[in-house]
Design an enzyme around this catalytic site. Structure first.
Site, PDB file in Angstrom:
ATOM      1  N   HIS A  36       0.840  -1.193   0.000  1.00 50.98           N
ATOM      2  CA  HIS A  36       0.000   0.000   0.000  1.00 50.98           C
ATOM      3  C   HIS A  36       0.881   1.251   0.000  1.00 50.98           C
ATOM      4  O   HIS A  36       1.573   1.535   0.977  1.00 50.98           O
ATOM      5  CB  HIS A  36      -0.883  -0.026   1.253  1.00 50.98           C
ATOM      6  CG  HIS A  36      -1.836   1.103   1.362  1.00 50.98           C
ATOM      7  ND1 HIS A  36      -1.779   2.013   2.391  1.00 50.98           N
ATOM      8  CD2 HIS A  36      -2.891   1.477   0.584  1.00 50.98           C
ATOM      9  CE1 HIS A  36      -2.766   2.877   2.268  1.00 50.98           C
ATOM     10  NE2 HIS A  36      -3.455   2.582   1.177  1.00 50.98           N
ATOM     11  N   GLU A  63       1.041  -0.503  -5.094  1.00 52.19           N
ATOM     12  CA  GLU A  63      -0.129   0.348  -5.308  1.00 52.19           C
ATOM     13  C   GLU A  63       0.274   1.813  -5.336  1.00 52.19           C
ATOM     14  O   GLU A  63       0.555   2.402  -4.295  1.00 52.19           O
ATOM     15  CB  GLU A  63      -1.170   0.131  -4.199  1.00 52.19           C
ATOM     16  CG  GLU A  63      -2.462   0.898  -4.427  1.00 52.19           C
ATOM     17  CD  GLU A  63      -2.810   1.884  -3.318  1.00 52.19           C
ATOM     18  OE1 GLU A  63      -3.931   2.408  -3.349  1.00 52.19           O
ATOM     19  OE2 GLU A  63      -1.963   2.150  -2.438  1.00 52.19           O
ATOM     20  N   ASP A  65      -1.033   5.642  -5.909  1.00 49.09           N
ATOM     21  CA  ASP A  65      -2.180   6.532  -6.093  1.00 49.09           C
ATOM     22  C   ASP A  65      -1.794   7.570  -7.142  1.00 49.09           C
ATOM     23  O   ASP A  65      -0.677   8.109  -7.102  1.00 49.09           O
ATOM     24  CB  ASP A  65      -2.531   7.242  -4.788  1.00 49.09           C
ATOM     25  CG  ASP A  65      -3.069   6.289  -3.735  1.00 49.09           C
ATOM     26  OD1 ASP A  65      -3.779   5.343  -4.104  1.00 49.09           O
ATOM     27  OD2 ASP A  65      -2.763   6.500  -2.545  1.00 49.09           O
ATOM     28  N   HIS A  78      -1.108  10.503  -2.672  1.00 54.58           N
ATOM     29  CA  HIS A  78      -2.378  10.020  -2.139  1.00 54.58           C
ATOM     30  C   HIS A  78      -3.461  11.079  -2.230  1.00 54.58           C
ATOM     31  O   HIS A  78      -4.638  10.753  -2.405  1.00 54.58           O
ATOM     32  CB  HIS A  78      -2.212   9.590  -0.678  1.00 54.58           C
ATOM     33  CG  HIS A  78      -3.486   9.103  -0.052  1.00 54.58           C
ATOM     34  ND1 HIS A  78      -4.255   9.896   0.775  1.00 54.58           N
ATOM     35  CD2 HIS A  78      -4.141   7.927  -0.156  1.00 54.58           C
ATOM     36  CE1 HIS A  78      -5.320   9.214   1.166  1.00 54.58           C
ATOM     37  NE2 HIS A  78      -5.286   8.025   0.625  1.00 54.58           N
ATOM     38  N   GLU A 165      -4.553   3.414  -7.934  1.00 49.26           N
ATOM     39  CA  GLU A 165      -5.830   4.047  -7.606  1.00 49.26           C
ATOM     40  C   GLU A 165      -5.868   5.424  -8.248  1.00 49.26           C
ATOM     41  O   GLU A 165      -4.988   6.257  -8.001  1.00 49.26           O
ATOM     42  CB  GLU A 165      -6.039   4.185  -6.107  1.00 49.26           C
ATOM     43  CG  GLU A 165      -7.372   4.857  -5.783  1.00 49.26           C
ATOM     44  CD  GLU A 165      -7.578   5.174  -4.315  1.00 49.26           C
ATOM     45  OE1 GLU A 165      -8.500   5.974  -4.022  1.00 49.26           O
ATOM     46  OE2 GLU A 165      -6.829   4.647  -3.469  1.00 49.26           O
TER      47      GLU A 165
END
Length: 324
Positions: A36, A63, A65, A78, A165
């Site tokens: 993450h 991951e 963002d 993020h 994301e």
């Protein structure tokens, strides 16, 4: 709906020691460990160094963002604001860039070119974590992240999954900075614009995923935080409706387990619709959802049958998975 299960096989190829066999996942294979924001428990999040550490530790997936700069470059942050994860406040040359958006007074990525962001450095935003690396690492572009993964794969002879994301896609599109074509082009340039590519695109914005599903072959995941939160309730879509345009559900762990550790039934419902469940976020330095330790929490999630776990500390999630 795309063939999501390909991701399991490719993800597990990233770590030859990954256990396989009788798991309660949709495929029956071991759940993936997703780093993450990289190994963000140890290094400042969304930096090449944090992603590299995660891959070295054996994470199956990283991951990033993604947000968009004023000149149309995807970068890894993020949030669309910059004060909490960078040293922008110490840059006097950008003092006048601070302004209010969305009810927050801050510096916004909308107002910076990719080159200007290169002058900033990442900092540790999480209270209680090691700040000694603050000011050392750059803010990476998505292109740099994909290149890093390509290089790591060439060295290790493995496959690393990528699960970006897309943050605030509607807001960026309204500012003429639509992330969708930028994302598609980046995936195409790196040979990832395919149904069987080791990539999953996730978002809280159902409208973005519907648009993505209409034009792109890659797999998609609908993020879901709470039925009571306007920005995290699947945009009013039912689970059955989500299954028409997405391949997985990125669920808040609190939606899956009751306080006593029993299932809420959401995972079973998702699996029955052919949706994988990727759960977020397990953190070694936070109170566990169930049990007394993070290991207890991981064991409960793995036993439940989650298909992947987002974690800030990949080493712990990998160790517990291997033990099981």
């Amino acid at each position: 709906m795309k063939r999501w299960l390909v991701m399991i096989g490719l993800g597990l190829a990233a770590c030859s020691a990954s256990p396989q066999g009788n798991w309660n996942t949709l495929s029956g294979e071991a759940p993936l460990v997703i780093a993450h924001r990289g190994a963000s428990g140890e290094l400042p999040e969304h930096t090449l160094e944090a992603y590299t550490l995660a891959m070295e530790q054996g994470a199956d997936v990283i991951e990033p963002d993604l947000v968009v700069t004023s000149d149309g470059v995807l970068v890894a942050r993020h949030d669309a604001y910059l004060s909490t994860t960078t040293d922008v406040a110490s840059h006097t040359e950008f003092a006048a860039r601070r302004r209010e958006m969305f009810g927050r007074d801050d510096w916004w990525v909308f107002d910076f070119t990719a080159e200007e962001l290169r002058s900033l450095r990442a900092v540790q935003p999480q209270e209680g974590r090691d700040p000694s690396y603050d000011g050392q690492f750059l803010i990476p572009t998505f292109e740099e992240i994909l290149t890093l993964v390509n290089q790591f794969e060439a060295e290790c002879g493995c496959v690393i999954g990528i699960e970006p994301e897309v943050k605030h896609p509607a807001e960026f599109a309204a500012a003429n900075l639509d992330p969708l074509p930028l994302l598609n082009q980046a995936l195409l340039d790196h040979g990832l614009y395919a149904e069987d590519a080791p990539v999953v695109i996730q978002s809280f914005d159902a409208g973005f995923l519907v648009r993505m599903n209409a034009v792109a072959p890659v797999r998609l995941a609908m993020l879901y935080s709470s039925p009571d939160e306007e920005d995290g309730n699947m945009s009013g879509y039912t689970l059955e409706a989500v299954a028409q345009f997405a391949d997985g559900l990125g669920a808040n762990k609190a939606l899956l387990l009751n306080p006593d550790g029993t299932s809420t039934g959401l995972l079973e419902q998702a699996h029955a619709l052919g949706l994988e469940v990727h759960v977020w976020t397990v953190r070694d330095d936070r109170e566990p959802l169930v049990g007394e330790t993070v290991e207890d929490e991981l064991r409960a999630l793995y036993a439940l049958g989650v298909d992947a776990v987002f974690t800030d500390f990949p080493v712990t999630a990998l160790r517990v998975r291997d033990e099981m």
